[in-house]
Design an enzyme around this catalytic site. Structure first.
Site, PDB file in Angstrom:
ATOM      1  N   ASP A 265      -8.408 -10.512  -6.893  1.00 28.56           N
ATOM      2  CA  ASP A 265      -8.124 -10.442  -5.473  1.00 28.56           C
ATOM      3  C   ASP A 265      -6.681 -10.929  -5.306  1.00 28.56           C
ATOM      4  OD1 ASP A 265     -10.161 -11.132  -2.544  1.00 28.56           O
ATOM      5  OD2 ASP A 265      -8.167 -10.256  -2.751  1.00 28.56           O
TER       6      ASP A 265
HETATM    7  C1  GLC Z   1      -7.697  -9.790   0.684  1.00 28.31           C
HETATM    8  C2  GLC Z   1      -9.142  -9.457   0.518  1.00 28.31           C
HETATM    9  C3  GLC Z   1      -9.386  -8.215  -0.308  1.00 28.31           C
HETATM   10  C4  GLC Z   1      -8.249  -7.233  -0.056  1.00 28.31           C
HETATM   11  C5  GLC Z   1      -6.994  -7.849  -0.649  1.00 28.31           C
HETATM   12  C6  GLC Z   1      -5.760  -6.966  -0.411  1.00 28.31           C
HETATM   13  O1  GLC Z   1      -7.480 -11.162   0.697  1.00 28.31           O
HETATM   14  O2  GLC Z   1     -10.025 -10.478   0.073  1.00 28.31           O
HETATM   15  O3  GLC Z   1     -10.652  -7.671   0.071  1.00 28.31           O
HETATM   16  O4  GLC Z   1      -8.534  -5.985  -0.681  1.00 28.31           O
HETATM   17  O5  GLC Z   1      -6.741  -9.158  -0.146  1.00 28.31           O
HETATM   18  O6  GLC Z   1      -5.449  -6.933   0.944  1.00 28.31           O
END
Ligand code: GLC
Length: 727
Positions: A265
Site C-alpha cells: 500500500d
Molecule cells: C491508499 C489506500 C489504497 C490506495 C492507495 C493509493 O492509502 O489504502 O487503497 O489504492 O493508497 O491511493
C-alpha cells in the site's frame, strides 16, 4: 564493388527478400518463444541498476521501466469503482483535466446484487475505462471483511461473508483483466478498520484467519487469476503486512501458487531488508512522507537495495524474482508484446451497467402494507427531504474517489420519473458532525411534508473526505471510522418530526452499511438501503420506488439493532488498544450472522435479507448424496403478479462438531429471476469442502463425521427448506 544497373536491381531485390525471410524467422522465433523465456532473456539483458529502478515507484502512481529494452513504466490508478481523477506524477489533483468517467456503485452495492455475472460486467467497465485512461493496473477490488459497522471503508468493500466475497470477486477480476488491465486485490490482509490503520497490529486465531479473512483473497488468486495483490498498512501478528514473509511468500506465493506481483500500500514499507526478503515485489508511495520534493532513490527498495546486493547481503536473484513477476503481468496484459485492447470511456453501455448494478443492489428492507411501489399517477405532491437527496457523492471516500461524468442524485431520479407530479425539496439537515438538527431546516421540511401526499426522506451517512470539505463531515471515508452507528446530523429528530405530520414516509438510507434505526423504524412504513449507488443511482432508486424495477438486492452484511449487539463490540476488540496499538479479533470466526445466529441475537435486518414486490415459494427439495458429495434440487415459484428476482441461499448447519462452529455458514447461492406464475427447478452440488472447517489444533482442514442440515433460504433467517445428510 560496381554493378551495372540491371544487376544492382536484382541485388536489392534479393537483399529485401533475405531481410524479410530473416525477419519472419526472427519473428517466428520470437513469436514461438514463450513469455517466460522472453522474461528470462530480458532479465539477462538488464543491469542491476535497471532492475532496482523497476521495483519501486518513480512517481505518485507509476514505477520504473527500461526504455532501451522496450519495458514501459507500470502505470497504476485507483480505484475499485471508477478510475480516479488524474493526480499527475506528484500528487497534484488536476482539477482542470476533463477526466470525468463512469462512477459505478461502490463495492458493497455490487455485493448486494448477489449476482456474480454483474461482478464480471462491473469489472469489464472498470477495466475498459482504466485502459482508455492509460492505466495498466486498477487498484481494486477492495475485499476486506466487513468486521465492524464503523469501519470507514465498508462502502468500498463487499461483505461479512467470505463465500459471497469469493463469488463476487472472481467475476470482477476476470472482467477487469479481460480488458488487458491488471486488477489488484486489496488490502492483504486484515485491514478491517481505518482507526490507526497504518500502525495497528492485528492478532487473530488461525481459524478466523483461514475460515474468514483469507478465503476471498484465495479465490481472487486461484479462481480469479488476479495479477496483483496489495499488501495492507497494518501489522499482522507483529510484522508489517506489506513486508511480511508469512503472508506474502509462505501463503500467497508458496501455498497458493500466486505468480503475479505484490505491491505495498502507499507508504506501507518500513524496512529495506525486511521488504526485499518478504516477497514484496514493488514498493509504492513511500514518497508520501517525502513530499513536496520526493527522492525516489531514497525508497527502501531503491539505493539501499542496490547497495545490499553489491555488498552481497542479498543475492541479485532476489531482485530478479521481483522483476520476473512484474514482467509476468506486463506480458499477461500485452504491455510488452501483442496488441492491447483500446478501452472505452463514458459509453452508454457503461452507464447502463452502472444502472443495472444499482438497480439490483438497492435493498428493500421494509414495506409495511405494500406502501411501495408508489403509483406515480395517484400522487399529486411528493416531498423529497434530506441532504443526501441532492448531494453528489462520487468524489467522497478518499482514494476511491471518482470525478463522475454525471451523477443522478435521488432528487433528480425522482423528478425524472414523476414527471406529472409536483416534486418539492427541502434539505432538512446540515452536515456538521454532531450537529443538533437545525431548527430552521426542520421547520421548512416539516412544513413541506405536512402539505404533501408522500414524503421520501433521503438520509444516512454522507461520503465525506472529498478533498474540498474534509474532516468535520467525513463519514464512510478512508483513514477515518464512524464514531457510532447513529444517524448523523440530527436526522432522527427530523424523521420523527416528519412522521408526526405525515405518516406516509419512505426512508432511504445511503452509506456504507448499518445505521441505528431504533428511533423511528417502527413508525416508518418503508425503508430502502441504497448504499452509494453510483452515477445512475438516483434513477435506479426512483425506478424502484415507482415500481419500474422490482427490487432484488439482499444485504451482504447483517444490520444489528444497535452497535452494542455487534460481535466486534460484544466479543471485541474494536478498535483495539490504541495505547499499545494492538487489536485482537476475539470475535474470531463469529463475524456477522455467524455471531447473531450462534448467540441467538436478533438483528434489525438479517444477512441476505431483501424484500421484493412479488412473492416466491420454495418446494420439492430432493437430496442425492454420494460419499461426501451431495446434489440437491428444489423448485422456486413466483407466486406474485410481477416479475422479480430472489436469491436462493444455501447454508450448512453442522449438528455436532469436535470444535465449536457457527450455527450456519453460507456455502452457495443463485439469483433467479421469474415471471409471475413461473417455476424453476434449481440444482446445487456441495462437495466435502462445504462441510469442512479449519482445525487449528492440528493445523488442517477437517471433515467431522456428523449429521448436517442443508438450509435453503431467501435470507439467513428466512429458511424455506431443510435437508439432512450424514457424512
Ligand atoms: C491508499 C489506500 C489504497 C490506495 C492507495 C493509493 O492509502 O489504502 O487503497 O489504492 O493508497 O491511493
Amino acid at each position: 564493388m560496381i554493378y551495372n544497373k540491371k544487376y544492382q536491381k536484382i541485388f536489392i531485390l534479393i537483399s529485401i527478400f533475405n531481410l524479410t525471410v530473416t525477419n519472419l524467422n526472427a519473428q517466428k522465433k520470437t513469436t514461438g518463444i514463450s513469455a517466460d523465456t522472453k522474461i528470462e532473456i530480458l532479465i539477462k539483458k538488464m543491469t542491476l541498476e535497471e532492475k532496482v529502478y523497476m521495483i519501486h515507484a518513480n512517481s505518485s502512481f507509476t514505477s520504473g521501466g527500461v526504455k532501451r529494452l522496450g519495458i514501459p513504466e507500470l502505470v497504476t490508478s485507483d480505484g475499485p469503482h471508477g478510475v480516479r481523477p488524474e493526480f499527475g506524477r506528484d500528487w497534484e489533483l488536476d482539477n482542470n483535466l476533463l477526466d470525468s468517467g463512469t462512477y459505478l456503485p461502490t463495492g458493497i452495492c455490487l455485493a448486494a446484487t448477489w449476482n456474480p455475472k454483474l461482478g464480471y460486467a462491473f469489472g469489464s467497465v472498470l477495466g475498459s475505462e482504466a485502459k482508455y485512461r492509460g492505466k495498466d493496473v486498477i487498484l481494486g477490488p477492495g475485499i476486506n471483511i466487513i468486521r465492524s459497522p464503523l469501519n470507514g471503508r465498508n462502502f468500498e468493500y463487499q461483505s461479512e461473508d467470505p463465500l459471497l466475497i469469493s463469488k463476487m470477486v472472481v467475476g470482477y477480476i476476470k472482467g477487469v483483466q479481460n480488458q488487458d488491465v491488471s486488477a489488484c486485490v486489496k488490502h492483504f490482509v486484515a485491514n478491517n478498520q481505518e482507526t490507526k490503520r497504518t500502525s495497528i497490529d492485528v492478532h487473530m486465531s488461525d481459524r478466523a484467519f483461514r475460515e474468514i479473512y483469507l478465503p476471498g483473497f484465495k479465490a481472487a488468486v486461484q479462481q480469479g487469476g488476479v495479477n496483483a495483490v496489495m499488501g495492507s498498512y497494518n501489522k499482522f501478528r507483529g510484522q508489517w503486512a506489506s513486508e511480511n514473509n508469512y503472508l506474502l511468500t509462505q501463503i500467497l506465493k508458496k501455498e497458493w501458487g500466486f505468480k503475479g506481483l505484490v505491491m505495498s500500500d502507499w507508504d506501507a514499507v518500513h524496512n529495506s531488508l525486511q521488504a526485499l526478503l518478504s516477497g514484496l515485489d514493488l514498493e509504492m508511495g513511500t514518497d508520501l512522507h517525502m513530499l513536496p520534493n520526493p527522492d525516489y532513490n531514497k525508497f527502501f527498495m531503491a539505493d539501499t537495495a542496490l547497495s545490499l546486493v553489491k555488498q552481497g547481503v542479498i543475492t541479485e536473484g532476489i531482485i530478479n524474482e521481483k522483476i520476473r513477476r512484474k514482467l509476468y503481468i506486463m506480458f499477461k496484459t500485452n504491455m510488452i508484446d501483442g496488441k492491447r485492447l483500446k478501452g472505452e470511456y463514458n459509453t452508454t453501455a457503461h452507464q447502463k451497467i452502472a444502472l443495472k448494478v444499482a438497480s439490483e443492489g438497492i435493498v428493500l428492507l421494509k414495506n409495511r402494507d405494500n406502501i411501495l411501489p408508489i403509483l406515480k399517477n395517484k400522487i399529486n405532491k411528493i416531498a423529497v427531504i434530506g441532504y443526501n437527496a441532492d448531494r453528489e457523492q462520487s468524489m467522497g471516500g478518499g482514494s476511491s474517489q471518482v470525478r463522475a461524468f454525471y451523477e443522478i442524485t435521488p432528487l433528480q431520479g425522482i423528478k425524472n420519473i414523476a414527471v406529472n407530479t409536483i416534486v418539492s425539496y427541502a434539505q432538512g439537515y446540515d452536515i456538521k458532525r454532531n450537529a443538533t438538527a437545525n431548527a430552521e431546516l426542520i421547520k421548512s421540511a416539516v412544513n413541506l411534508a405536512s402539505n404533501s401526499d408522500l414524503v421520501i426522506f433521503i438520509g444516512g451517512s454522507t461520503h465525506g473526505y472529498d478533498y474540498s470539505v474534509w474532516s468535520d463531515n467525513a463519514y464512510d471515508a478512508e483513514d477515518t471510522d464512524k464514531p457510532d452507528m447513529n444517524l448523523p446530523f440530527g436526522q432522527d429528530v427530523l424523521i420523527n418530526a416528519l412522521l408526526k405530520v405525515n405518516p406516509k414516509l419512505v426512508v432511504v438510507l445511503m452509506g456504507g452499511g448499518a445505521l441505528d434505526m431504533n428511533g423511528w423504524l417502527d413508525k416508518t412504513p418503508a425503508v430502502l438501503q441504497s448504499w452509494y449507488p453510483g452515477m445512475e443511482g438516483g434513477n435506479a432508486l426512483a425506478q424502484i420506488i415507482f415500481g419500474e424495477v422490482n427490487p432484488s438486492g439482499k444485504l451482504p452484511v447483517t444490520f444489528p439493532k444497535k452497535l452494542e449487539d455487534h460481535p466486534s463490540q460484544k466479543l471485541g476488540e474494536y478498535p483495539g488498544n490504541l495505547d499499545n496499538l494492538t487489536v485482537h479479533y476475539y470475535d474470531d470466526i463469529y463475524v456477522g450472522y455467524r455471531y447473531y445466529d450462534t448467540y441467538n441475537v436478533q438483528p434489525q435486518f438479517a444477512f441476505g435479507h431483501g424484500l421484493s414486490y412479488t412473492t416466491f415459494d420454495y418446494s420439492n427439495l430432493k437430496l442425492l448424496q454420494s460419499g461426501n458429495k451431495v446434489t440437491f434440487s428444489f423448485t422456486i415459484k413466483n407466486t406474485g403478479n410481477r416479475t422479480g428476482g430472489d436469491v436462493a441461499q444455501i447454508y450448512v448447519k453442522p449438528i455436532a462438531s469436535l470444535l465449536p462452529r457457527p450455527e450456519k455458514e453460507l456455502k452457495d447461492f443463485k439469483k433467479i429471476f421469474l415471471k409471475p406464475g413461473q417455476s424453476k427447478k434449481v440444482t446445487f452440488m456441495l462437495d466435502k469442502n462445504a462441510f469442512m472447517y479449519y482445525n487449528d489444533i492440528i493445523n488442517s482442514w477437517v471433515l467431522d463425521k456428523s449429521n448436517y442440515e442443508i438450509l435453503i433460504g431467501s435470507s439467513s433467517r428466512d429458511i424455506k427448506l431443510t435437508g439432512k445428510i450424514e457424512l
